[in-house]
Each structure stands twice: as C-alpha cells, then as structure tokens.
Design an enzyme around this catalytic site. Structure first.
Site, PDB file in Angstrom:
ATOM      1  N   TYR A 181     -14.461  13.545   4.955  1.00 61.77           N
ATOM      2  CA  TYR A 181     -13.928  14.626   5.503  1.00 61.77           C
ATOM      3  C   TYR A 181     -14.970  15.844   6.379  1.00 61.77           C
ATOM      4  O   TYR A 181     -14.567  16.607   7.196  1.00 61.77           O
ATOM      5  CB  TYR A 181     -13.123  15.665   4.544  1.00 61.77           C
ATOM      6  N   ASN A 200      -1.400  19.152   9.495  1.00 63.03           N
ATOM      7  CA  ASN A 200      -2.016  18.338   8.672  1.00 63.03           C
ATOM      8  C   ASN A 200      -1.501  18.314   7.154  1.00 63.03           C
ATOM      9  O   ASN A 200      -1.815  19.094   6.875  1.00 63.03           O
ATOM     10  CB  ASN A 200      -3.891  18.516   8.650  1.00 63.03           C
ATOM     11  N   HIS A 224       1.848  10.916   3.215  1.00 61.86           N
ATOM     12  CA  HIS A 224       1.943   9.694   2.846  1.00 61.86           C
ATOM     13  C   HIS A 224       3.231   9.528   1.996  1.00 61.86           C
ATOM     14  O   HIS A 224       3.765   8.402   1.717  1.00 61.86           O
ATOM     15  CB  HIS A 224       0.923   8.909   2.307  1.00 61.86           C
ATOM     16  N   ASP A 244      11.884  15.568   6.743  1.00 60.52           N
ATOM     17  CA  ASP A 244      13.067  16.113   7.129  1.00 60.52           C
ATOM     18  C   ASP A 244      13.063  17.433   7.769  1.00 60.52           C
ATOM     19  O   ASP A 244      13.822  18.158   8.489  1.00 60.52           O
ATOM     20  CB  ASP A 244      14.020  15.970   5.953  1.00 60.52           C
ATOM     21  N   HIS A 246      -4.800  14.305  11.163  1.00 62.00           N
ATOM     22  CA  HIS A 246      -5.651  13.797   9.894  1.00 62.00           C
ATOM     23  C   HIS A 246      -7.178  14.047  10.497  1.00 62.00           C
ATOM     24  O   HIS A 246      -7.413  13.273  11.666  1.00 62.00           O
ATOM     25  CB  HIS A 246      -5.234  12.394   9.534  1.00 62.00           C
ATOM     26  N   SER A 280      -9.784  12.439   8.930  1.00 58.56           N
ATOM     27  CA  SER A 280     -10.348  11.178   8.693  1.00 58.56           C
ATOM     28  C   SER A 280      -9.166  10.322   9.414  1.00 58.56           C
ATOM     29  O   SER A 280      -8.148  10.419   9.676  1.00 58.56           O
ATOM     30  CB  SER A 280     -10.232  10.690   7.039  1.00 58.56           C
ATOM     31  N   ARG A 308      -2.428   5.011   2.435  1.00 63.48           N
ATOM     32  CA  ARG A 308      -2.750   5.990   3.510  1.00 63.48           C
ATOM     33  C   ARG A 308      -2.212   5.524   4.852  1.00 63.48           C
ATOM     34  O   ARG A 308      -2.136   6.086   6.134  1.00 63.48           O
ATOM     35  CB  ARG A 308      -4.184   6.392   3.748  1.00 63.48           C
TER      36      ARG A 308
END
Ligand code: DHK
Length: 165
Positions: free
Chosen positions: A35, A86, A92, A99, A112, A114, A123
């Site tokens: 990260y 993010n 995931h 929703d 994201h 990464s 992922r």
C-alpha cells in the site's frame, strides 16, 4: 478526517464525498510493500488541494464499519454531486454497500490503491464495481486524484456516466 471541519472549495463548488473503508486508517504503516508509505492524512491533503485548485469541495471520510459507510452514502444523496470510494475489503464482500451506491444513483468511482487483480483471487471479485461509474486500481494514492479529475468531468457533463445494473 472523519468528515469534521470545512470541506474547502468555493461556495458553489460541487461536493464530492471521498469515502474510505476499513483498515485504510492504517495506511503508511500497513503492509507498505503493498500500500506504500503514504498515510490517509497525506491522501486527504492531496485530495483537498486538488479540490481547491479545481473547484470541488471535498468531504473526506473513513470508517471501519459497514453501516457507517452506508449511512454516509445515503446522506450524500442530499448534497453531493458524486462519490469516490475506496471500500477496502468491503469491496469484495459487501452487497449492502453495493445496494447503497445503486440506491443513491450518484456517479461513483471506485478506487483501490493496490492492483487487486495482481493479488489473491478473492480480491478479483468486486460486487461494487458493477454499480460504479468507473474503477481505478493499482496507482497508489494518485488513484484518488485521477478519480477526482474523472468526477469533475462527469459532474460537468463532459464524460459519460455508465448505466447502473
Ligand atoms: C484496500 C484494502 O483494504 C483491501 O482489502 C483491498 C484495497 C484493496 C486497496 O488496494 O486500496 O483488497
């Protein structure tokens, strides 16, 4: 952080909610080989500077709790022009955040830090992506700035917004 304080931007600037999910408060020390060393405060400052320079008022928030993230998404529909999100690990797993984004029907860009597609197979599944206007991954904190640029164009009517499924 956490949405307190001023948003910055001119009074008529469109408001963009920049929403951060679980564990992103630990950026800077969390698995830096994945990260990076940038903290969430660094990313927040960069987003606010970019917002000021380009006429967007940034509301920057982080929570480790799914319900809190959903409440902020609901609130955004009353005043925000778009959402940069993010979702962290909830990206995931969370049908509920998916929703909520579909319900408020604001342009939403998923970020994201990464490259999730170069990582573990779990992922690669991202229910939220299906309701996002666009997705940016693998570009570190710069991804937030790219998302703000895209959002600026979308809000100004200069870029298409994808149909939500
Ligand atoms: C952040 C997380 O916390 C992970 O759970 C995701 C994402 C990736 C990121 O790269 O910003 O899998």
């Amino acid at each position: 952080m956490s949405g307190k304080g001023s948003r910055g931007g001119r009074p008529s600037s469109p408001i963009v909610l920049v929403l951060n999910g679980p564990n992103l408060n630990l950026l800077g020390t969390r698995e830096p080989e994945i990260y990076g060393r940038e903290t969430l405060a660094d990313i927040e400052s960069a987003c606010r500077r970019h917002g000021l320079a380009h006429g967007m008022a940034i509301e920057f928030r982080q929570s480790n709790h799914e319900g809190q993230l959903i409440d902020w998404i609901h609130e955004a529909r009353t005043h925000a022009a778009g959402i940069v999100v993010n979702p962290g690990g909830y990206g995931h797993t969370s049908v509920a955040i998916r929703d909520a984004l579909a319900a408020v029907a604001l342009p939403a860009i998923e970020v994201h830090i990464s490259n999730i597609f170069a990582r573990e197979p779990f992922r690669h599944h991202n229910p939220i992506s299906a309701v996002a206007t666009g997705v940016i991954c693998g570009l570190g904190g710069q991804g937030y700035i790219l998302a703000l640029d895209a959002m600026r164009a979308i809000v100004a009517g200069k870029a298409p917004t994808a149909k939500r499924s």
